[in-house]
Design a protein around this motif. Sequence first.
Motif, PDB file in Angstrom:
ATOM      1  N   ALA A  58      44.217  31.259   7.957  1.00 11.02           N
ATOM      2  CA  ALA A  58      44.715  31.056   6.600  1.00 11.02           C
ATOM      3  C   ALA A  58      44.493  32.271   5.719  1.00 11.02           C
ATOM      4  CB  ALA A  58      44.044  29.833   5.976  1.00 11.02           C
ATOM      5  N   ALA A  59      43.437  33.037   5.991  1.00 14.42           N
ATOM      6  CA  ALA A  59      43.110  34.199   5.156  1.00 14.42           C
ATOM      7  C   ALA A  59      43.927  35.428   5.510  1.00 14.42           C
ATOM      8  CB  ALA A  59      41.625  34.521   5.271  1.00 14.42           C
ATOM      9  N   ALA A  60      44.624  35.414   6.643  1.00 17.51           N
ATOM     10  CA  ALA A  60      45.314  36.621   7.106  1.00 17.51           C
ATOM     11  C   ALA A  60      46.337  37.118   6.097  1.00 17.51           C
ATOM     12  CB  ALA A  60      45.984  36.349   8.455  1.00 17.51           C
ATOM     13  N   SER A  61      47.089  36.227   5.481  1.00 20.65           N
ATOM     14  CA  SER A  61      48.122  36.654   4.538  1.00 20.65           C
ATOM     15  C   SER A  61      47.507  37.279   3.290  1.00 20.65           C
ATOM     16  CB  SER A  61      49.014  35.473   4.152  1.00 20.65           C
ATOM     17  OG  SER A  61      48.242  34.410   3.596  1.00 20.65           O
ATOM     18  N   THR A  62      46.384  36.723   2.826  1.00 16.79           N
ATOM     19  CA  THR A  62      45.726  37.284   1.642  1.00 16.79           C
ATOM     20  C   THR A  62      45.168  38.670   1.925  1.00 16.79           C
ATOM     21  OG1 THR A  62      45.126  35.048   0.939  1.00 16.79           O
ATOM     22  CG2 THR A  62      43.943  36.863  -0.082  1.00 16.79           C
ATOM     23  N   VAL A  63      44.616  38.861   3.107  1.00 15.94           N
ATOM     24  CA  VAL A  63      44.132  40.184   3.494  1.00 15.94           C
ATOM     25  C   VAL A  63      45.288  41.185   3.506  1.00 15.94           C
ATOM     26  CG1 VAL A  63      43.053  41.530   5.338  1.00 15.94           C
ATOM     27  CG2 VAL A  63      42.201  39.245   4.802  1.00 15.94           C
ATOM     28  N   GLY A  64      46.427  40.758   4.018  1.00 20.70           N
ATOM     29  CA  GLY A  64      47.595  41.631   4.013  1.00 20.70           C
ATOM     30  C   GLY A  64      48.013  42.032   2.615  1.00 20.70           C
ATOM     31  N   VAL A  65      47.939  41.095   1.681  1.00 15.57           N
ATOM     32  CA  VAL A  65      48.281  41.398   0.284  1.00 15.57           C
ATOM     33  C   VAL A  65      47.357  42.473  -0.268  1.00 15.57           C
ATOM     34  CG1 VAL A  65      48.337  40.465  -2.051  1.00 15.57           C
ATOM     35  CG2 VAL A  65      49.277  39.130  -0.179  1.00 15.57           C
ATOM     36  N   MET A  66      46.053  42.278  -0.118  1.00 14.72           N
ATOM     37  CA  MET A  66      45.083  43.224  -0.682  1.00 14.72           C
ATOM     38  C   MET A  66      45.247  44.622  -0.080  1.00 14.72           C
ATOM     39  SD  MET A  66      41.555  41.089  -1.286  1.00 14.72           S
ATOM     40  CE  MET A  66      41.389  40.496   0.399  1.00 14.72           C
ATOM     41  N   ALA A  67      45.706  44.680   1.165  1.00  8.17           N
ATOM     42  CA  ALA A  67      45.817  45.972   1.834  1.00  8.17           C
ATOM     43  C   ALA A  67      46.995  46.806   1.338  1.00  8.17           C
ATOM     44  CB  ALA A  67      45.938  45.754   3.350  1.00  8.17           C
ATOM     45  N   THR A  68      47.971  46.185   0.695  1.00  8.37           N
ATOM     46  CA  THR A  68      49.215  46.915   0.408  1.00  8.37           C
ATOM     47  C   THR A  68      49.649  46.893  -1.054  1.00  8.37           C
ATOM     48  OG1 THR A  68      50.511  44.930   0.967  1.00  8.37           O
ATOM     49  CG2 THR A  68      50.108  46.515   2.741  1.00  8.37           C
ATOM     50  N   LEU A  69      48.902  46.264  -1.943  1.00  6.73           N
ATOM     51  CA  LEU A  69      49.341  46.147  -3.335  1.00  6.73           C
ATOM     52  C   LEU A  69      49.569  47.506  -3.994  1.00  6.73           C
ATOM     53  CD1 LEU A  69      47.131  43.193  -4.610  1.00  6.73           C
ATOM     54  CD2 LEU A  69      49.628  43.309  -4.751  1.00  6.73           C
ATOM     55  N   VAL A  70      48.607  48.404  -3.857  1.00  8.12           N
ATOM     56  CA  VAL A  70      48.740  49.716  -4.494  1.00  8.12           C
ATOM     57  C   VAL A  70      49.870  50.509  -3.841  1.00  8.12           C
ATOM     58  CG1 VAL A  70      47.570  51.891  -5.002  1.00  8.12           C
ATOM     59  CG2 VAL A  70      46.328  49.731  -5.198  1.00  8.12           C
ATOM     60  N   ALA A  71      50.003  50.410  -2.529  1.00 10.09           N
ATOM     61  CA  ALA A  71      51.078  51.136  -1.839  1.00 10.09           C
ATOM     62  C   ALA A  71      52.455  50.672  -2.315  1.00 10.09           C
ATOM     63  CB  ALA A  71      50.949  50.937  -0.324  1.00 10.09           C
ATOM     64  N   TRP A  72      52.634  49.359  -2.457  1.00  6.72           N
ATOM     65  CA  TRP A  72      53.901  48.854  -2.977  1.00  6.72           C
ATOM     66  C   TRP A  72      54.119  49.318  -4.417  1.00  6.72           C
ATOM     67  CZ3 TRP A  72      57.861  47.495  -0.347  1.00  6.72           C
ATOM     68  CH2 TRP A  72      57.758  46.784   0.844  1.00  6.72           C
ATOM     69  N   ALA A 119      54.839  40.522   1.310  1.00 10.38           N
ATOM     70  CA  ALA A 119      54.975  39.701   0.100  1.00 10.38           C
ATOM     71  C   ALA A 119      54.315  40.340  -1.110  1.00 10.38           C
ATOM     72  CB  ALA A 119      54.374  38.312   0.345  1.00 10.38           C
ATOM     73  N   ALA A 120      53.347  41.221  -0.895  1.00 12.56           N
ATOM     74  CA  ALA A 120      52.694  41.913  -2.005  1.00 12.56           C
ATOM     75  C   ALA A 120      53.683  42.736  -2.821  1.00 12.56           C
ATOM     76  CB  ALA A 120      51.583  42.813  -1.470  1.00 12.56           C
ATOM     77  N   SER A 121      54.823  43.041  -2.264  1.00  8.99           N
ATOM     78  CA  SER A 121      55.837  43.849  -2.958  1.00  8.99           C
ATOM     79  C   SER A 121      56.268  43.224  -4.279  1.00  8.99           C
ATOM     80  CB  SER A 121      57.063  44.023  -2.056  1.00  8.99           C
ATOM     81  OG  SER A 121      57.626  42.745  -1.733  1.00  8.99           O
ATOM     82  N   THR A 122      56.268  41.918  -4.348  1.00  9.76           N
ATOM     83  CA  THR A 122      56.791  41.259  -5.545  1.00  9.76           C
ATOM     84  C   THR A 122      55.846  41.341  -6.732  1.00  9.76           C
ATOM     85  OG1 THR A 122      55.861  39.094  -4.935  1.00  9.76           O
ATOM     86  CG2 THR A 122      58.068  39.625  -4.101  1.00  9.76           C
ATOM     87  N   ASN A 123      54.562  41.596  -6.504  1.00  4.52           N
ATOM     88  CA  ASN A 123      53.591  41.573  -7.587  1.00  4.52           C
ATOM     89  C   ASN A 123      53.907  42.608  -8.653  1.00  4.52           C
ATOM     90  OD1 ASN A 123      50.970  39.740  -7.091  1.00  4.52           O
ATOM     91  ND2 ASN A 123      51.818  40.362  -5.130  1.00  4.52           N
ATOM     92  N   ALA A 124      54.102  43.855  -8.239  1.00  7.21           N
ATOM     93  CA  ALA A 124      54.388  44.905  -9.215  1.00  7.21           C
ATOM     94  C   ALA A 124      55.858  44.934  -9.587  1.00  7.21           C
ATOM     95  CB  ALA A 124      53.957  46.262  -8.653  1.00  7.21           C
TER      96      ALA A 124
END
Length: 398
Positions: A58-72, A119-124
């Motif tokens: 369940a945590a895998a998707s959240t880890v993926g988000v944290m890893a790429t937010l700044v890059a996106w 999915a982190a792409s949508t945040n910024a």
Amino acid sequence: MTQTLAPAYDVGAARRWAMLAASTLAQAAAAVMIHGPAFLIPALHAQGMSLAEAGVVAAASTVGVMATLVAWGWVTDRRGERFVLLTGLAATAAAGVAGALSGGTPLLVITLFLAGAAAASTNAASGRVVVGWFPPERRGLAMGIRQMSQPIGVGVAAVSVAVVADAAGAHAALWVPVVACVLALLLVAAVVVDPPRPDARTPEAAVNPYRQDSYLARIHGVSVLLVAPQFLVWSFALVWLVQERGWAPAAAGTLIAAAQVAGALGRLAVGHLSDVVGSRLRPLRWVALAAAATLALLALTAALDLAVAGLLVVIATMVTVADNGLAFTAIAERAGPFWSGRALGAQNTAQFLSGSAVVPLGGLAVAHVGYAATFALAALLPVVAAPLVPVRDERELC
């Protein structure tokens, strides 16, 4: 004057609101993918996984988000909002399809990590569409609407992912966020255009807002402090009502769902308030003080066994989430068109890290000192945050 992401508003009102709807749907669809795996835990546990193993999945998707937010965020600054939304949503859907068709736990974890990273792409990007196309006097309200996307996405996941997983298995449940992302992708493709921005060769583009002053760093710090009570209330309110207050699980769950709705409306209300008073940071300080008072009352209720527990849970949920849109908007406005993507990525990363630390620390606090003391300790965080809000350094909205 505050930097604006769009020097001219050359689309009609209907198109702006359509882009707001598309941005909100994009963020909500991403939230279904990011938070949906948490609702796979019962099905995974029923299939033979331990709760710890299911938690890792369940945590895998959240880890993926944290890893790429700044890059996106960096890509958004370079390539624009439309490109990032289309690319990110397409990649999220593709990773979801791969997860739905995969076999075995390792592949499921990998695909969920990739889905969260996409999915982190949508945040910024979705936030910048709102800030870029709406004038300052409507921006707080618009961002408040956009900030409702997370509780909407979590709500959709809560009522669909667990049901599909129970009926057809955890892998099949991933078709829910896939469909949501495809629908959002189609709407974004139909209506979203990049806001106009200054020429990237201008001196403004080379200015790093973090080197000018501590304004953005202070807002990041304030948000880290304020998101901790939010995650604490989200994580422990239900178990407190059931185990300590004697509520039936169904009644407590219904109250928590209602509190999420109240929280979404609270974000909308404070966003509009910031437009009315012409400031993002004065309402942000008010929210911090209100959060401190509410958590203190929650601690008093837990200590004295008062009969207003349910009401205070709703109020605490509403107040502790109200700051998100204000800080998000203030950061985008100050960072400007060439840095806001990275600034918003840093903002979200810091909040995710803070929220991730709160749950285990909160659990330890509850186990050792009880709910009343834990709520009281949480009340100290917004007390510290309030004077850190850089109200005096805020520029006039223009």
